[in-house]
Design a protein around this motif. Structure first.
Motif, PDB file in Angstrom:
ATOM      1  N   GLU A  20      44.343  44.027  41.812  1.00 26.74           N
ATOM      2  CA  GLU A  20      43.484  43.336  40.866  1.00 26.74           C
ATOM      3  C   GLU A  20      42.280  44.170  40.466  1.00 26.74           C
ATOM      4  N   VAL A  35      36.926  32.695  44.061  1.00 26.59           N
ATOM      5  CA  VAL A  35      38.241  32.147  44.400  1.00 26.59           C
ATOM      6  C   VAL A  35      39.265  33.267  44.502  1.00 26.59           C
ATOM      7  N   GLY A  36      39.238  34.195  43.535  1.00 30.06           N
ATOM      8  CA  GLY A  36      40.294  35.188  43.472  1.00 30.06           C
ATOM      9  C   GLY A  36      40.158  36.314  44.478  1.00 30.06           C
ATOM     10  N   ALA A  37      38.949  36.595  44.955  1.00 30.68           N
ATOM     11  CA  ALA A  37      38.791  37.735  45.849  1.00 30.68           C
ATOM     12  C   ALA A  37      38.162  37.334  47.183  1.00 30.68           C
ATOM     13  N   VAL A  71      35.461  31.914  39.337  1.00 29.72           N
ATOM     14  CA  VAL A  71      36.864  31.848  39.764  1.00 29.72           C
ATOM     15  C   VAL A  71      37.365  33.239  40.147  1.00 29.72           C
ATOM     16  N   VAL A  72      37.058  34.245  39.314  1.00 27.40           N
ATOM     17  CA  VAL A  72      37.588  35.591  39.593  1.00 27.40           C
ATOM     18  C   VAL A  72      37.026  36.119  40.904  1.00 27.40           C
ATOM     19  N   MET A  92      34.258  31.546  34.663  1.00 25.42           N
ATOM     20  CA  MET A  92      35.380  32.449  34.909  1.00 25.42           C
ATOM     21  C   MET A  92      35.030  33.452  36.006  1.00 25.42           C
ATOM     22  N   PHE A 135      42.752  36.650  33.588  1.00 22.94           N
ATOM     23  CA  PHE A 135      42.521  37.439  34.800  1.00 22.94           C
ATOM     24  C   PHE A 135      42.278  36.517  35.988  1.00 22.94           C
ATOM     25  N   ALA A 136      41.501  35.458  35.752  1.00 27.12           N
ATOM     26  CA  ALA A 136      41.209  34.509  36.829  1.00 27.12           C
ATOM     27  C   ALA A 136      42.481  33.814  37.295  1.00 27.12           C
ATOM     28  N   LEU A 171      39.264  36.823  30.437  1.00 29.69           N
ATOM     29  CA  LEU A 171      38.775  36.513  31.785  1.00 29.69           C
ATOM     30  C   LEU A 171      39.544  35.340  32.372  1.00 29.69           C
ATOM     31  N   TYR A 172      39.866  34.370  31.516  1.00 31.20           N
ATOM     32  CA  TYR A 172      40.653  33.221  31.980  1.00 31.20           C
ATOM     33  C   TYR A 172      42.001  33.688  32.501  1.00 31.20           C
ATOM     34  N   PHE A 224      36.279  25.646  42.615  1.00 31.28           N
ATOM     35  CA  PHE A 224      36.956  25.312  41.371  1.00 31.28           C
ATOM     36  C   PHE A 224      36.200  24.258  40.583  1.00 31.28           C
ATOM     37  N   SER A 270      44.704  36.060  39.224  1.00 34.04           N
ATOM     38  CA  SER A 270      44.205  36.383  40.563  1.00 34.04           C
ATOM     39  C   SER A 270      44.380  35.197  41.506  1.00 34.04           C
ATOM     40  N   LEU A 271      44.640  33.998  40.957  1.00 31.99           N
ATOM     41  CA  LEU A 271      44.860  32.836  41.827  1.00 31.99           C
ATOM     42  C   LEU A 271      46.286  32.774  42.337  1.00 31.99           C
ATOM     43  N   VAL A 320      40.113  34.678  49.173  1.00 31.75           N
ATOM     44  CA  VAL A 320      41.409  35.173  49.636  1.00 31.75           C
ATOM     45  C   VAL A 320      41.232  35.937  50.936  1.00 31.75           C
TER      46      VAL A 320
END
Lengths: 205, 342
Positions: free
Chosen positions: B165, A63-65, A59-60, A56, B128-129, B125-126, A40, B132-133, A68
């Protein structure tokens, strides 16, 4: 400007501190959570540099995938902390060596940039992003789909091979498992499976 | 009196306005969002009640309109229980994460032409990010509770949200092909000039459906509410929560629903644009609110109508139906854009 400097030091300090905590934390789940915090703050550093697209994506994707799934696995594993600690000294030389190699590579890249900045950039030997009115999303897109398209596709192939490998390693055909076939279910008609029988009163079927 | 205001107070207001501008705008956005969350719970119970020949809440206040506040007050006055085997820091951190993530996403939502707190280049994208959190609040809650039901709910949720996602990302890519910008205001402007220009009524219509169903899975709503399936998991990941941490999960989940409805309206229903140009006299924020309410009605309608998916069916829908379909549509839309230059 002072605000940006303060933000930089805030993000950088938290990123470094959480990086240290990743290896110092006793609980592996805490380690992964600190790793996420580090991601982050790196995203925050990207934003400060004006690379909002990369921030972004970090993060996507990470962090997001990735994190997890990482957290998913770490939470399900039953990790013996004491045995993990015992191995620490044994793996230290290898770990230190890998760290040194990474540090040297980083030094080469950054040193090269400072000593010969003309190597990169729009007019350099290696094509770089054109700086101007376009957003950095567009700049990255133009670069990877024109000058670096083969490398980009090769990276995609590497990921594809990794994906196929993971599926080959885990997929096994189990016998005796009842599977649902949605197409077969949808193809069934009442007249195939249900029969309406007229029964005369007083007699059985 | 008026002179005192214009002579002494007004310069001060002008002086401190640059410092308080952002906090004031944040409050102006957050307070209506939280009020909508409160009344979304009311409307959910009301609408499902009507669909099931019941009356829904009708006791507290006129037509039951004070019911959300009564519920909130009740939760606020309960005792916060932290299970003895739980990890207290993460246990209390996860509802806060859910709640905060549901609110910070509103920073980039354009409510009307120019009515946006942060008009950033990578707005979609923000969003989406941030969406996804949302899985982190759930997973951390499930793990920190030290309870098998909560943990099973968290694992289900992690697998589910990551799966859906992927197709959501591809759907967003198809929209971006047509718009050519990641800025949310640009996406809305690209759909101006009447409802026939909205993405929902063009080549992207199937993607709109895929996106809406994926948002149901992403917000853990029925028929994909397996993480909190009460039949087998008691209440899923928040089974150990009580009082205000529970309320924060609840608020965060409903704020996420409204956010997803807003995202659907921006991507596919033309955001603040009026359906026919003649109706432009009505302010855009009203159109945006109506569209969000319309999508939210679908959320509630689906909940009152469909039975819960079985877990393997959920995974099949995500990976074997939505992913190939959205991937094929990415290729199709890319081809159309390339050959027509649209």
């Amino acid at each position: 400007m002072i605000l940006q400097t303060l933000a930089f030091y805030l993000f950088a300090c938290i990123a470094v501190a959480s990086g240290v905590m990743v290896i110092a934390a006793r609980n592996p789940v805490h380690s992964v959570l600190f790793l996420i915090l580090a991601f982050f703050n790196s995203a925050g550093l990207f934003v400060l540099m004006g690379a909002e697209f990369l921030a972004m994506l970090l993060v996507v994707v990470y962090v997001g995938a990735v994190a997890v799934l990482f957290l998913f696995v770490v939470m399900m594993l039953d990790i013996d902390f004491i045995r993990l600690r015992e191995g620490f000294m044994r793996y230290l030389p290898v770990g230190a060596m890998i760290g040194l190699v990474l540090l040297a590579e980083l030094a080469v890249v950054i040193g090269g940039y400072f000593m010969a900045p003309e190597f990169g950039g729009p007019d350099g030997a290696m094509p770089g992003p054109t700086v101007g009115a376009i957003t950095n999303t567009e700049a990255i897109g133009r670069l990877i789909y024109t000058d670096y398209v083969y490398i980009f596709q090769a990276a995609g192939l590497v990921l594809l091979v990794a994906m196929v490998g993971a599926i080959v390693l885990t997929a096994r055909r189990r016998t005796g498992v009842k599977r649902q076939r949605a197409a077969d279910q949808n193809a069934r008609r009442p007249e195939d499976s249900v029969e309406i029988v007229k029964i005369p009163t007083g007699s059985g079927v | 009196m008026a002179e005192i205001f214009t002579d002494t107070l007004w310069p001060w207001v002008l002086f401190i306005w640059p410092w308080i501008k952002i906090p004031v705008l944040i409050i102006v956005i957050i307070v209506p969002v939280l009020l909508s969350v409160a009344y979304l719970t009311y409307w959910e119970r009301k609408i499902i009640g009507w669909m099931q020949y019941r009356k829904g809440p009708n006791v507290v206040g006129w037509l039951g309109l004070m019911q959300p506040f009564a519920d909130g007050l009740k939760l606020f006055l309960k005792e916060t229980i932290i299970p003895s085997g739980a990890n207290p820091i993460i246990f209390l951190l996860s509802p806060m994460i859910t709640f905060v993530l549901a609110l910070i996403a509103w920073a980039v939502i354009p409510f009307d032409e120019g009515w946006v707190l942060a008009d950033i280049n990578v707005g979609i994208l923000y969003l989406f990010a941030i969406s996804s959190l949302g899985v982190y609040g759930v997973v951390m809650a499930g793990w920190a509770s030290n309870s098998k039901y909560a943990f099973l709910g968290a694992l289900r949720s992690a697998a589910q949200m990551v799966s859906y996602e992927v197709s959501m990302g591809f759907v967003i890519v198809t929209v971006l092909f047509l718009v050519g910008s990641l800025n949310l205001s640009d996406i809305v402007r690209a759909q101006s000039g009447g409802f026939w220009n909205w993405h929902m009524f063009g080549i992207l219509a199937p993607m709109g459906v895929v996106f809406f169903v994926s948002t149901l899975a992403e917000t853990n709503r029925s028929p994909f509410d397996l993480p909190e399936a009460e039949a087998e998991l008691v209440a899923g990941y928040f089974v150990e929560y009580s009082s205000f941490p529970f309320a924060m999960f609840f608020l965060g989940e409903y704020a996420n629903m409204i956010l997803m409805a807003g995202m659907t309206s921006i991507l596919f229903l033309g955001g603040w644009q009026a359906p026919i140009p003649a109706l432009d006299v009505i302010p855009g924020i009203i159109w945006f609110g109506l569209k969000v309410a319309f999508v939210l009605f679908f959320f509630l309608w689906v909940r009152a109508t469909f039975p819960r998916y079985r877990y393997d069916q959920l995974m099949r829908l995500g990976w074997k139906v939505f992913l190939p379909l959205s991937l094929a549509w990415v290729v199709l839309v890319a081809g159309i854009v390339e050959f027509t230059g649209a």
